[in-house]
Design an enzyme around this catalytic site. Structure first.
Site, PDB file in Angstrom:
ATOM      1  N   ALA A   1      -4.918   4.291   8.496  1.00  0.00           N
ATOM      2  CA  ALA A   1      -4.269   3.785   7.830  1.00  0.00           C
ATOM      3  C   ALA A   1      -3.321   2.445   7.763  1.00  0.00           C
ATOM      4  O   ALA A   1      -2.981   2.124   8.702  1.00  0.00           O
ATOM      5  CB  ALA A   1      -2.713   4.819   7.582  1.00  0.00           C
ATOM      6  N   SER A   2      -3.952   1.714   6.267  1.00  0.00           N
ATOM      7  CA  SER A   2      -3.818  -0.043   6.608  1.00  0.00           C
ATOM      8  C   SER A   2      -2.072  -0.252   6.369  1.00  0.00           C
ATOM      9  O   SER A   2      -1.428   1.145   6.345  1.00  0.00           O
ATOM     10  CB  SER A   2      -4.339  -0.409   5.568  1.00  0.00           C
ATOM     11  OG  SER A   2      -5.649  -0.515   5.758  1.00  0.00           O
ATOM     12  N   LYS A   3      -1.501  -1.353   7.253  1.00  0.00           N
ATOM     13  CA  LYS A   3       0.373  -1.529   7.199  1.00  0.00           C
ATOM     14  C   LYS A   3       0.252  -1.852   6.020  1.00  0.00           C
ATOM     15  O   LYS A   3      -0.415  -2.399   4.814  1.00  0.00           O
ATOM     16  CB  LYS A   3      -0.231  -2.997   7.801  1.00  0.00           C
ATOM     17  CG  LYS A   3       1.163  -3.564   8.074  1.00  0.00           C
ATOM     18  CD  LYS A   3       1.271  -4.613   9.152  1.00  0.00           C
ATOM     19  CE  LYS A   3       2.903  -5.330   8.720  1.00  0.00           C
ATOM     20  NZ  LYS A   3       2.780  -5.894   9.818  1.00  0.00           N
TER      21      LYS A   3
END
Length: 406
Positions: A74-76
């Site tokens: 899950a991207s920042k």
């Protein structure tokens, strides 16, 4: 105080995260802000604590047993917000997402497109799409199409698309994306070249895509795009280079170059505090054919063998048996608040001094226009030279990348 509004509740933590993003300028669109305040990120990260789900950090959902980079994550949230701002989603848009991740980004896209829009998310990994499908269904996003296939193929079944967003680092713009994005559509993609990655917002024109926004980012590389190379230049593999397949860089010719006499060159250009200098790398990639990335591990830094500005990823110039890389040094005096650093280069090998001076020349040019970004134009592979705009051309398998300084 009830569970919904207690300080440790999902809603409170979600709003606190978005407040932090707004304060730092990480989210500028009211629509994106509303989506991030509404869509529950924690529901897409069932193995994470609430605090971790709403921290401004990436969360791995599928580790890579063969390397340090996760297979999926899950991207920042800062990156999520930045790229959604770049995409400029409108209600009713048809959206293609490459890289399903947790499904969270697809849920945000579904919120932004509204009931009249359509979202398709594609991933090559069946475990990832299964996770995304389950999370999307559990959050009332059954209408999102989740497709297991190579992202380089897009999804022709639901094409054409008004917008496309890529959630993995792409080295190329595959032919299928050209076919599924008509003139006037928008593509936001973390594009990789010369050892670095920039999230670029492109607008598709008849025969090309032209950038309107270019921002530094970092992403897991897309599988199946064999355009990047890496090699060590030390016997213990503590200093490594990363470059593109079109560059005639030979790490064996550079083996031991750091043991040769060094030349320091300083630009006179300084930065203060947390001021970004990533624009130097951009300028180098638009002017110097030997631009690449250098990585120095802790042992090389601690021994003094190689101390790039950012040890894990700094720009370098490689040419034959010579190398120069980007460095900084503190110039702080008692009056300097915050502290300042001067930018420069260290060169090794027969042409090391010349390469260091050339690197400094680009630092100085950047110092005169720090917020400027080059225009990046992409053409399909095979486009004749007389039909591409002026600039530095990088040839890839399915496209021709042109970087033009403004």
């Amino acid at each position: 105080m009830n569970a919904i509004t207690s300080p440790g509740s999902a809603e409170a933590l979600r709003n606190h995260l978005v407040d932090q993003l707004k304060e730092a300028g990480g989210v500028t669109s009211h629509a994106v802000e509303d989506a991030m305040r509404t869509v529950p990120r924690d529901r897409f990260l069932p193995d994470a604590t609430l605090e971790k789900a709403y921290a401004n950090e990436a969360v791995t959902i599928k580790p890579n047993p063969d390397g340090p980079l996760a297979l999926s994550c899950a991207s920042k949230p800062t990156i999520v917000a930045m790229m959604l701002d770049q995409l400029e989603v409108k209600p009713g848009d048809r959206i293609l997402e490459i890289g399903a991740g947790t499904g969270y980004n697809a849920a945000l896209l579904a919120y932004l497109t509204g009931p009249d829009g359509e979202v398709t998310t594609v991933d090559i990994d069946a475990d990832v799409t299964a996770h995304a499908r389950k999370a999307l269904d559990s959050t009332a996003n059954q209408g999102v199409h989740v497709v297991t296939r190579d992202g380089a193929l897009g999804d022709s079944d639901h094409a054409p698309y008004d917008k496309a967003i890529v959630a993995v680092g792409a080295w190329d713009i595959p032919a299928a994306w050209w076919d599924q994005l008509p003139s006037g559509s928008r593509l936001v993609v973390p594009l990789r070249w010369r050892g670095t990655t920039y999230s670029i917002a492109f607008t598709r024109e008849a025969d090309r895509m032209v950038s309107s926004d270019v921002k530094l980012c970092g992403f897991v590389p897309m599988l199946g795009q064999d355009g990047e190379r890496e090699g060590t230049i030390t016997g213990d593999a503590t200093v490594n280079l990363y470059w593109d397949i079109d560059q005639p860089i030979d790490p064996t010719a550079l083996h031991g170059v750091l043991d040769q006499p060094r030349t320091e060159a300083w630009s006179g250009t300084t930065v203060g505090g947390y001021e970004s200098f990533d624009g130097v790398w951009l300028r180098l990639s638009a002017t110097e054919p030997g631009t690449c990335r250098i990585e120095a591990k802790a042992a090389a830094v601690e021994s003094g063998l190689c101390k790039p500005a950012i040890p894990s990823r700094s720009p370098a110039l490689a040419q034959g048996e010579s190398l120069a890389y980007f460095v900084t040094r503190r110039t702080q005096t008692e009056e300097d608040t915050p502290a300042r650093s001067e930018l420069g280069a260290i060169g090794h090998g027969p042409a090391g001094a010349e390469l260091a001076e050339r690197l400094c020349a680009q630092i100085r040019a950047w110092g005169q226009a720090r917020t400027a970004r080059p225009v990046v134009t992409v053409y399909p592979a095979g486009t004749p030279n007389d039909q591409v705009t002026d600039g530095f051309v990088i040839n890839k398998q399915d496209s021709r990348l042109v970087i033009s300084l403004v």
